[in-house]
Enzyme design. Structure first.
Site, PDB file in Angstrom:
ATOM      1  CB  THR A  58      -0.908  -0.002   1.256  1.00  0.00           C
ATOM      2  OG1 THR A  58      -1.539  -1.280   1.351  1.00  0.00           O
ATOM      3  CG2 THR A  58      -1.933   1.090   1.213  1.00  0.00           C
ATOM      4  CG  HIS A 138       0.185  -9.645  -3.696  1.00  0.00           C
ATOM      5  ND1 HIS A 138       1.048  -8.742  -3.113  1.00  0.00           N
ATOM      6  CD2 HIS A 138      -1.052  -9.264  -3.306  1.00  0.00           C
ATOM      7  CE1 HIS A 138       0.343  -7.859  -2.422  1.00  0.00           C
ATOM      8  NE2 HIS A 138      -0.924  -8.141  -2.518  1.00  0.00           N
ATOM      9  N   GLY A 311       1.869  -0.092  11.204  1.00  0.00           N
ATOM     10  CA  GLY A 311       2.901   0.454  10.319  1.00  0.00           C
ATOM     11  C   GLY A 311       4.248   0.604  10.997  1.00  0.00           C
TER      12      GLY A 311
END
Ligand SMILES: Nc1ncnc2c1ncn2[C@@H]1O[C@H](COP(=O)(O)OS(=O)(=O)O)[C@@H](OP(=O)(O)O)[C@H]1O
Length: 343
Positions: A58, A138, A311
């Protein structure tokens, strides 16, 4: 459907995953993979963002999108500039996932359909949205179409991001458990997922083989494959943003440096900012088809905030036992031995 003849395991958020050419895939994507391999024609200017799930995809999408579209959009809302798409959309809505796109192809010989879908997906609102075509995948390196891999026929570039498997596992565990209620499934325990992860039986696993595939290519063809580590990006975001921009052929000019564009992009794409901007809304993803002619789709709604959790580097220490840590480190060491790569 090719899946009927392949090894099969529980899929955590889908009924089953299937082992094909050494890696595990969700059923809905398997036929798409074949169509993708046969049909995809890379352009020299294409950029492919690759990763194993939960490795920083992301973040990478946001950074790459902000780099190539920086002349077109400003980073704050101002009346005389177009609003930056990252201020209103999830990074996952801006760059299509190739497996998603090709899963919709009904017949893997139908070249036109695949090409049409790719064109539409890379230009989502029909307004010539992108400066360049950019895609996410992916898929492991070995599964990519020749049209992307072949240096002679394609100059398209690949950017790969990987992450410490321990943090990758914890991130994956949380993500799966955020999605399982949408399918009326109970949470999966960390112990169960840990076992599967170590054996490589997770979607797109074994992750070590995945990472090594791209790592080797980045050593052999550094002009084609840029290899990034989540932890290093966290440590020095500006350095890695400049490196990315350079690799993509969009280096920052002195004038941009003076204007603080690098800082602006790092801030725009930071975890805190994107997390705040993506509190609401959903993105719908295809899981599988309910029938052979692909008219009934089994869809999954993903809350945009599912892509943002903590994160941070080292969060695994809050969840894994010392034995689990030792075991994962040992596997990583053995798998990467002699490769020159450390995770
Ligand atoms: N901008 C930014 N900066 C730093 N870190 C970020 C950012 N955006 C997402 N994240 C963290 O990345 C983890 C999700 O991984 P992916 O984006 O690869 O997920 S996915 O594969 O696209 O589903 C997940 O990690 P964990 O917090 O450890 O679970 C996200 O929080």
């Amino acid at each position: 459907m090719i899946s009927s003849s392949l090894p099969r395991e529980d899929g955590c958020i889908v009924d089953h995953i299937y082992k094909y050419q050494g890696f595990w895939y969700m059923e809905g994507y398997l036929d798409g993979l074949l169509a993708f391999q046969k049909q995809f024609k890379a352009n020299d200017t294409d950029i492919l963002l690759a990763s194993t799930p939960k490795s920083g995809t992301t973040w990478l999408i946001a950074l790459a999108f902000a780099i190539i579209n920086r002349q077109r959009y400003c980073f704050t809302t101002s009346e005389d500039n177009q609003k930056h798409p990252l201020l209103t959309k999830s990074p996952h809505e801006l760059v299509p996932v190739l497996e998603d796109v090709y899963a919709l192809v009904k017949d893997d010989h139908d070249q036109c359909q695949g090409t049409d879908l790719v064109t539409t997906a890379s230009n989502p609102d029909g307004k010539d949205h992108f400066e360049r075509r950019m895609f996410v995948t992916h898929l492991p390196y070995t599964a990519l179409p020749e049209s992307i891999k072949d240096v002679e026929s394609s100059k398209c570039k690949i950017i790969y991001v990987c992450r410490d498997p321990k943090d990758n596992l914890i991130s994956l565990w949380h993500f799966i458990n955020r999605l399982r209620p949408n399918r009326n499934l109970e949470p999966i325990s960390l112990e169960v997922l840990f076992e599967r992860y170590c054996k490589g039986i997770v979607t797109y696993g074994p992750i070590w083989d995945h990472v090594l595939g791209y790592w080797k290519q980045s050593l052999e063809r550094p002009e084609k494959v840029c290899f990034m580590k989540y932890e290093e990006m966290k440590r020095e975001p500006k350095f890695h943003l400049r490196k990315l921009a350079e690799f993509m052929g969009h280096p920052f000019s002195m004038e941009e440096e003076k204007r603080g564009v690098v800082d602006d992009i790092v801030r725009l794409c930071s975890f805190d900012n994107l997390n705040e901007l993506n509190k609401q809304g959903e993105v719908v993803r295809l899981l599988s088809f309910e029938n052979m002619n692909k008219t009934r789709k089994n869809l999954l709604s993903i809350n945009k905030n599912s892509w943002f959790r903590r994160g941070q580097v080292g969060d695994y220490a809050n969840y894994l036992t010392p034995e689990m840590i030792e075991c994962l480190d040992k596997i990583t060491e053995e798998k990467l031995h002699g490769s020159g790569l450390q995770l």
